[in-house]
Design a protein around this motif. Sequence first.
Motif, PDB file in Angstrom:
ATOM      1  N   CYS A   1     170.578  55.626 121.940  1.00 53.09           N
ATOM      2  CA  CYS A   1     170.791  56.956 122.496  1.00 53.09           C
ATOM      3  C   CYS A   1     171.483  57.822 121.438  1.00 53.09           C
TER       4      CYS A   1
ATOM      5  N   CYS B   1     169.854  58.295 126.513  1.00 56.39           N
ATOM      6  CA  CYS B   1     169.717  57.229 127.498  1.00 56.39           C
ATOM      7  C   CYS B   1     169.921  57.781 128.912  1.00 56.39           C
TER       8      CYS B   1
ATOM      9  N   CYS C   1     173.298  59.428 129.603  1.00 54.46           N
ATOM     10  CA  CYS C   1     173.660  60.662 128.888  1.00 54.46           C
ATOM     11  C   CYS C   1     172.662  61.803 129.131  1.00 54.46           C
TER      12      CYS C   1
ATOM     13  N   CYS D   1     175.402  58.581 122.880  1.00 55.52           N
ATOM     14  CA  CYS D   1     176.457  57.558 122.956  1.00 55.52           C
ATOM     15  C   CYS D   1     176.243  56.401 121.977  1.00 55.52           C
TER      16      CYS D   1
END
Length: 249
Positions: A154, A176, A179, A157
């Motif tokens: 991601c 992801c 997020c 993050c």
Amino acid sequence: MPLYTTDALILRTYQFGEADCIVAFLTRDHGKKRGVANGARRPKSRFGGGLEPLTLARLSYFERERRDLVRLSYAEPVRSPLLASDGDVLGYVEYFAELFDECAPEGDPNASLFRLGAAVVETLTGNVSIDRLARYVEYWVLRLQGVYPSLLVCHACGGDAARGGRLDPAGDGFACVDCAHEKGLMLSAESVQFLRAAAGTAPAAASGLSLSVGAGRELERAHRQLISVHLEKELRSFQVLRAMNPETS
Ligand SMILES: [Zn+2]
């Protein structure tokens, strides 16, 4: 006038004057070129079937100083996608040719793009799952254009994005499920798995990758949007494909 002899992928042929054609073709070493094929529209042309879209051909051409168009002197088909007997496969021939044509910049060599195109022609004439191959080709063309971001982690993050997430068509990466904001193209875990596998698979093996009907449609829609955003226009072939497969549009 230097003469070049090379393997080339024919991308597009259009009428030029009474008897001639202009041909766009992709070479490994010199990128995309456009050239005039004198007399190509005559019944007994020396170019024969060598100038059909997505034909892998051996051709030679003259480069002319200060002219954008080269002059083709010879073309012989090495591998023709018309050997494919499946009607659905033939429907994709124009689409792949248009996709490569629109994505290849003129005169900017990209050996990976050429290798992909040549391998696709080889694959089309065998036993092929055209939907999987189409999603595979789209993924690789977009990746070679720098449009597809890494789907491993991601971008927000840094965590593993194996559960799926959202892809920003404007190029802001892949987020992801934890997020992801509202906007962007949803890619399910299954789609991400297919694309990750595609990243490490040769075109000839693309038909063997696992992809359900639902995930295939999700990727088809996502790729059309990515292609349209990247090229800032819709491909002509999208209309043809929609007519072939009304339930996916
Ligand atoms: Zn995240």
